[in-house]
Design a protein around this motif. Structure first.
Motif, PDB file in Angstrom:
ATOM      1  N   SER A 174      32.706  54.944  46.136  1.00 47.97           N
ATOM      2  CA  SER A 174      33.694  55.720  46.867  1.00 47.97           C
ATOM      3  C   SER A 174      34.245  54.836  47.984  1.00 47.97           C
ATOM      4  CB  SER A 174      33.074  56.986  47.447  1.00 47.97           C
ATOM      5  OG  SER A 174      34.042  57.720  48.154  1.00 47.97           O
ATOM      6  N   PRO A 175      35.471  54.355  47.882  1.00 49.12           N
ATOM      7  CA  PRO A 175      36.466  54.673  46.858  1.00 49.12           C
ATOM      8  C   PRO A 175      36.233  53.930  45.551  1.00 49.12           C
ATOM      9  CG  PRO A 175      37.335  53.035  48.363  1.00 49.12           C
ATOM     10  CD  PRO A 175      35.981  53.424  48.908  1.00 49.12           C
ATOM     11  N   LYS A 176      36.941  54.378  44.499  1.00 47.20           N
ATOM     12  CA  LYS A 176      36.903  53.666  43.229  1.00 47.20           C
ATOM     13  C   LYS A 176      37.736  52.395  43.343  1.00 47.20           C
ATOM     14  CE  LYS A 176      36.590  57.930  40.495  1.00 47.20           C
ATOM     15  NZ  LYS A 176      37.273  58.764  39.481  1.00 47.20           N
ATOM     16  N   THR A 177      37.159  51.281  42.910  1.00 47.65           N
ATOM     17  CA  THR A 177      37.862  50.007  43.003  1.00 47.65           C
ATOM     18  C   THR A 177      37.770  49.269  41.676  1.00 47.65           C
ATOM     19  OG1 THR A 177      35.884  48.869  43.846  1.00 47.65           O
ATOM     20  CG2 THR A 177      37.391  49.799  45.479  1.00 47.65           C
ATOM     21  N   ALA A 178      38.809  48.510  41.365  1.00 44.40           N
ATOM     22  CA  ALA A 178      38.845  47.741  40.125  1.00 44.40           C
ATOM     23  C   ALA A 178      39.541  46.411  40.363  1.00 44.40           C
ATOM     24  CB  ALA A 178      39.562  48.513  39.022  1.00 44.40           C
ATOM     25  N   VAL A 179      39.086  45.407  39.642  1.00 44.72           N
ATOM     26  CA  VAL A 179      39.724  44.091  39.636  1.00 44.72           C
ATOM     27  C   VAL A 179      40.071  43.771  38.189  1.00 44.72           C
ATOM     28  CG1 VAL A 179      39.448  41.625  40.108  1.00 44.72           C
ATOM     29  CG2 VAL A 179      38.459  43.316  41.677  1.00 44.72           C
ATOM     30  N   LEU A 180      41.325  43.415  37.935  1.00 43.99           N
ATOM     31  CA  LEU A 180      41.809  43.100  36.599  1.00 43.99           C
ATOM     32  C   LEU A 180      42.096  41.607  36.512  1.00 43.99           C
ATOM     33  CD1 LEU A 180      44.388  46.027  36.174  1.00 43.99           C
ATOM     34  CD2 LEU A 180      41.904  46.073  35.826  1.00 43.99           C
ATOM     35  N   VAL A 181      41.575  40.961  35.468  1.00 40.60           N
ATOM     36  CA  VAL A 181      41.662  39.502  35.353  1.00 40.60           C
ATOM     37  C   VAL A 181      42.374  39.145  34.051  1.00 40.60           C
ATOM     38  CG1 VAL A 181      40.371  37.347  35.404  1.00 40.60           C
ATOM     39  CG2 VAL A 181      39.497  39.344  36.635  1.00 40.60           C
ATOM     40  N   HIS A 182      43.520  38.513  34.175  1.00 41.45           N
ATOM     41  CA  HIS A 182      44.354  38.209  33.012  1.00 41.45           C
ATOM     42  C   HIS A 182      43.878  36.958  32.276  1.00 41.45           C
ATOM     43  CE1 HIS A 182      46.426  34.857  35.050  1.00 41.45           C
ATOM     44  NE2 HIS A 182      46.469  35.628  36.128  1.00 41.45           N
ATOM     45  N   GLY A 183      44.502  36.691  31.150  1.00 40.48           N
ATOM     46  CA  GLY A 183      44.128  35.556  30.328  1.00 40.48           C
ATOM     47  C   GLY A 183      45.069  34.372  30.479  1.00 40.48           C
ATOM     48  N   LEU A 184      44.831  33.354  29.656  1.00 40.59           N
ATOM     49  CA  LEU A 184      45.681  32.171  29.671  1.00 40.59           C
ATOM     50  C   LEU A 184      47.112  32.545  29.264  1.00 40.59           C
ATOM     51  CD1 LEU A 184      43.406  29.456  27.989  1.00 40.59           C
ATOM     52  CD2 LEU A 184      43.682  29.974  30.423  1.00 40.59           C
TER      53      LEU A 184
END
Length: 230
Positions: A9-19
């Motif tokens: 709390s809070p909800k957290t996200a990390v997005l990791v892209h590709g080549l």
């Protein structure tokens, strides 16, 4: 207390892209998650080495006040494998590397991917005429066209790096095998998926965050629900 057992709390996200990709490829997913109350960070990679990319993402993880769910797509899986402090690792057609392995060494690139890579100055690029079939075959035409236009030049080095640790050994993880993937061989995906806590199979192309955005968001939300119950 281990990171994955803390209250989210809070909800957290990390997005990791590709080549060859960029944070903008995640725009639709980011917008949906934020509308659902999730704090989202999308670091920029392409820093010429896996170690440098991992440091960039680690800084994004550390900046959140609660341990984030971290999604790695394709090469992004190599990056998230080296992290500490994640609540859950979500591998999307991604590389789950063991000690001494690199994305290049596991030989997951399909013949279609190899055929689409073109020399470009000191690096490489993806032939835009082949990108839709390679990455976005199940996306609406306008989505595939935008995603293709966002593809970028890739400097060498990242795919040959070795993660400094194997986070999947001590952090809960989920693997999504994309069975219609033309870039990362689904047979190799299934082998890597065995290293994760759970695995799913979706009949999608390489980029379900574009073709099945709501399903990817629901999968991330499911991890928050699971963690809240622990």
């Amino acid at each position: 207390m281990p990171p994955n057992t803390k209250s989210l709390s809070p909800k957290t996200a990390v997005l990791v892209h590709g080549l060859y990709h960029s944070p903008a490829h995640f725009d639709a997913l980011v917008d949906l998650l934020r509308s659902q109350g999730v704090q989202v960070t999308v670091p920029t990679l392409h820093r010429r080495s896996l170690d440098a990319d991992t440091q960039e993402v680690q800084a994004a993880v550390d900046a959140h006040s609660t341990p984030p769910v971290v999604l790695g797509h394709s090469y992004g899986g190599s990056v998230i494998t080296g992290l500490t402090g994640a609540a859950h690792l979500l591998y999307l057609a991604a590389f789950v590397l063991a000690k001494g392995e690199s994305a290049a060494s596991v030989d997951a690139a399909t013949s279609q991917l190899r055929a689409a890579v073109r020399p470009d100055n000191a690096g490489t690029r993806i032939d835009p005429t082949l990108a839709t079939a390679l990455f976005y075959a199940d996306c609406p035409p306008e989505t595939a066209a935008r995603a293709t236009a966002l593809l970028r030049h890739q400097l060498p080095g990242c795919g040959r790096g070795f993660p400094g640790r194997q986070a999947w050994q001590d952090t809960p993880s989920t693997y999504v095998v994309c069975t219609q993937d033309k870039a990362v061989d689904p047979r190799v995906q299934r082998l890597m998926a065995r290293r994760c806590t759970t695995a799913l199979e979706w009949p999608t192309s390489h980029s379900p965050y574009l073709s099945r955005t709501s399903d990817v968001a629901a999968l991330i939300q499911h991890q928050f629900d699971n963690l809240a119950e622990e």
